[in-house]
Design a protein around this motif. Structure first.
Motif, PDB file in Angstrom:
ATOM      1  N   LYS A  34      49.852  37.996  34.485  1.00  0.00           N
ATOM      2  CA  LYS A  34      49.353  38.405  33.166  1.00  0.00           C
ATOM      3  C   LYS A  34      49.976  37.549  32.053  1.00  0.00           C
ATOM      4  CE  LYS A  34      47.353  41.371  30.298  1.00  0.00           C
ATOM      5  NZ  LYS A  34      46.617  40.564  29.360  1.00  0.00           N
ATOM      6  N   ASP A  38      47.920  35.105  29.408  1.00  0.00           N
ATOM      7  CA  ASP A  38      48.057  35.187  27.947  1.00  0.00           C
ATOM      8  C   ASP A  38      48.406  33.827  27.345  1.00  0.00           C
ATOM      9  OD1 ASP A  38      47.475  37.871  28.101  1.00  0.00           O
ATOM     10  OD2 ASP A  38      49.563  38.529  27.908  1.00  0.00           O
ATOM     11  N   SER A  41      45.381  31.570  27.612  1.00  0.00           N
ATOM     12  CA  SER A  41      44.133  32.165  27.121  1.00  0.00           C
ATOM     13  C   SER A  41      43.046  32.020  28.182  1.00  0.00           C
ATOM     14  CB  SER A  41      43.684  31.487  25.823  1.00  0.00           C
ATOM     15  OG  SER A  41      44.676  31.580  24.854  1.00  0.00           O
TER      16      SER A  41
END
Length: 157
Positions: A34, A38, A41
């Motif tokens: 995760k 992030d 993107s």
């Protein structure tokens, strides 16, 4: 950039994003998919490559490698394989870093914004830990990529 002389300090680190020179190019490494999504993107549907410390660790992780290709996977250098939509590589790190020795595997991705070139400032802002040797961080070519199944191997890049 600090150095660690004791591995006990490392055990207190939570899951971090590491910026380092990999065997192919500059990369972000983490056990938290995760966090990498992030930073890059990136869509959650696009998986990351899982890099294993050695071939024994790969086999212990329940990856089923077709018998026909086990020797090729074991001996490969700078090569990523896809088996049943799971991408992985085996890379015995030559860096003498306590941070990298701690993990048996990690997710890996190139250290850049999606579809852009390496930008040192961007990477330094996003990484929690930076592992750099005397040669520095250099963008090199990406790994070869093969999709394999029980009978054949197909080159993707």
């Amino acid at each position: 950039m600090g150095s660690f002389s004791s591995s006990t300090r490392l055990s207190r680190l939570s899951v971090k994003v590491i910026l380092t020179q990999t065997d192919t190019t500059v990369g972000f490494l983490s056990q938290d998919e995760k966090k990498l999504q992030d930073i890059k993107s990136r869509q959650s549907s696009k998986p990351f490559i899982k890099v294993y410390k050695n071939f024994k660790t790969l086999l212990a992780s329940q990856h089923r490698i077709p018998s026909k290709f086990k020797n090729r996977v074991r001996r490969s250098k700078k090569t990523t394989f896809i088996v049943k939509n799971r991408a992985f590589r085996v890379h015995e790190s030559s860096l003498d870093s306590q941070v990298l020795k701690k993990y048996f595997w990690h997710y890996s991705t190139s250290a850049n914004e999606s579809s852009k070139n390496f930008d040192r400032d961007f990477c330094m802002q996003k990484a929690d830990i930076i592992v750099e040797n005397k040669d520095g961080l250099r963008e090199l070519s990406s790994s070869s990529l093969y999709k394999i199944n029980h009978s054949r191997r197909k080159r993707i890049r």
